[in-house]
Design an enzyme around this catalytic site. Structure first.
Site, PDB file in Angstrom:
ATOM      1  N   LYS A  12       0.849  -1.205   0.000  1.00  0.00           N
ATOM      2  CA  LYS A  12       0.000   0.000   0.000  1.00  0.00           C
ATOM      3  C   LYS A  12       0.885   1.256   0.000  1.00  0.00           C
ATOM      4  O   LYS A  12       0.621   2.215  -0.728  1.00  0.00           O
ATOM      5  CB  LYS A  12      -0.958  -0.026   1.205  1.00  0.00           C
ATOM      6  CG  LYS A  12      -1.996  -1.151   1.071  1.00  0.00           C
ATOM      7  CD  LYS A  12      -2.797  -1.447   2.339  1.00  0.00           C
ATOM      8  CE  LYS A  12      -3.658  -2.694   2.123  1.00  0.00           C
ATOM      9  NZ  LYS A  12      -4.487  -3.096   3.258  1.00  0.00           N
TER      10      LYS A  12
ATOM     11  N   GLN B  31      -4.562  -1.679   9.546  1.00  0.00           N
ATOM     12  CA  GLN B  31      -4.507  -3.018   8.955  1.00  0.00           C
ATOM     13  C   GLN B  31      -5.140  -4.037   9.910  1.00  0.00           C
ATOM     14  O   GLN B  31      -4.848  -4.055  11.103  1.00  0.00           O
ATOM     15  CB  GLN B  31      -3.047  -3.399   8.651  1.00  0.00           C
ATOM     16  CG  GLN B  31      -2.879  -4.704   7.893  1.00  0.00           C
ATOM     17  CD  GLN B  31      -3.458  -4.668   6.475  1.00  0.00           C
ATOM     18  OE1 GLN B  31      -3.568  -3.623   5.849  1.00  0.00           O
ATOM     19  NE2 GLN B  31      -3.836  -5.826   5.968  1.00  0.00           N
TER      20      GLN B  31
ATOM     21  N   ASP C 274     -10.957   2.651   4.058  1.00  0.00           N
ATOM     22  CA  ASP C 274     -11.255   1.218   4.022  1.00  0.00           C
ATOM     23  C   ASP C 274     -12.762   0.961   4.025  1.00  0.00           C
ATOM     24  O   ASP C 274     -13.202  -0.163   3.775  1.00  0.00           O
ATOM     25  CB  ASP C 274     -10.656   0.529   5.253  1.00  0.00           C
ATOM     26  CG  ASP C 274      -9.504  -0.385   4.910  1.00  0.00           C
ATOM     27  OD1 ASP C 274      -9.449  -0.859   3.759  1.00  0.00           O
ATOM     28  OD2 ASP C 274      -8.680  -0.638   5.799  1.00  0.00           O
TER      29      ASP C 274
END
Ligand code: GUN
Length: 292
Positions: free
Chosen positions: A54, A98, A121
């Site tokens: 990422k 994450q 997200d």
């Protein structure tokens, strides 16, 4: 019949190029460089690899990334304090924590703290709640399901009115994928470990999204001829002919399914590359929302 392959690698690259061009346009007009903050708690190797990809994508597309590495025993209060700081930092347009977090941490409390405008997200309860409700729009859609739908649309698969079957009901893939398909007027069945006669249910699917994490679980004779098959699984299959001793396979038995399906995503090179491409798209969108 041999299915048409949906080439996620090429489609993801196109998305990345579009995002990079939009970032360059923003910079040329004097706007700030979009920034993504990544948060990794602990030292899971798979999570560290995803986060590094990422960050690399940010660099390639002209965005900033700010990595926050915390030890595995970080307290709930410390993680929450970090998220609050990132919410307040104007250089940070998107925040990505994450998952999974170490088990002593309360994931829901962390995710609900993320400012909805920075929730690239799409996992905050507000964004998921809006995704679940008719007539409401989330600011961001979770990246992997967003990528699945993007692939279907790019391949020209009709979603409206189709029977769609989603295997798996995870917060990250299965459930948001089902909500997105409902929003696009598919008739959706969500299957899980307690579903009875799974092959019979899958045989009804014009669109199948497999996200259960079981290697080559879906067999060719479960697939309706001509169906579109989106395989989200990434599993290591022992393979002595490979230098590293294994190869990647999906949740669908590809060799069997490719003979029956109308469209199919390969593993690797299908859904995988789309997740980061959609994250980059969401991060650009976050910058556009915060500084139009
Ligand atoms: N873990 C596995 N997939 C994802 C994802 O898309 N986002 C985050 N934050 N964690 C993940």
């Amino acid at each position: 019949m041999t299915a048409q392959l949906i080439d996620g690698k090429t489609i993801a690259q196109q998305v990345r190029e579009e995002v990079a061009a939009d970032v360059a346009r923003r910079l040329a007009s004097g706007k700030a460089r979009p920034g993504l903050a990544t948060v990794l708690v602990g030292d899971r190797v798979d999570s560290a690899t995803y986060v590094a990809s990422k960050q690399n994508a940010c660099a390639e597309l002209g965005m900033e990334s700010f990595h926050n590495q915390l030890p595995g025993d970080t307290s709930q209060e410390e993680v929450e304090a970090l998220v609050r700081n990132l919410n307040a930092d104007p250089k940070v347009n998107g925040i990505l924590v994450q998952l999974p977090l170490p088990s002593h941490l309360d994931e829901e409390r962390v995710l609900q703290l993320i400012n909805i405008e920075k929730d690239v997200d799409g996992f905050s309860p507000l964004n998921i709640g809006r995704l679940a409700q008719k007539g409401r729009e989330p600011l961001f859609v979770p990246c992997t399901p967003f990528g699945c739908i993007y692939l279907l649309e790019k391949a020209g698969v009709t979603i409206e009115g189709a029977n769609a079957v989603v295997l798996g009901r995870s917060n990250i893939v299965g459930m948001p994928a089902a909500l997105l398909l409902i929003g696009k007027n598919a008739t959706v069945t969500v299957c899980h470990s307690r579903t009875r006669d799974l092959p019979a249910v899958v045989r009804q699917a014009d669109i199948l999204i497999a996200a259960i994490g079981k290697m080559e679980f879906v067999r060719g004779d479960w697939i309706k001829p001509g169906a579109a098959v989106i395989d989200v699984g990434i599993n290591d299959k022992p393979d002595p002919t490979k230098k590293r001793g294994y190869r990647l396979v999906g949740d669908v038995n590809f060799e069997e399914a490719v003979e029956v399906a109308g469209h199919i995503t390969p593993v690797p090179g299908g859904v995988g590359p789309m997740t980061i491409a959609m994250l980059m798209k969401n991060t650009l969108r976050a910058a556009e929302i915060q500084a139009p």
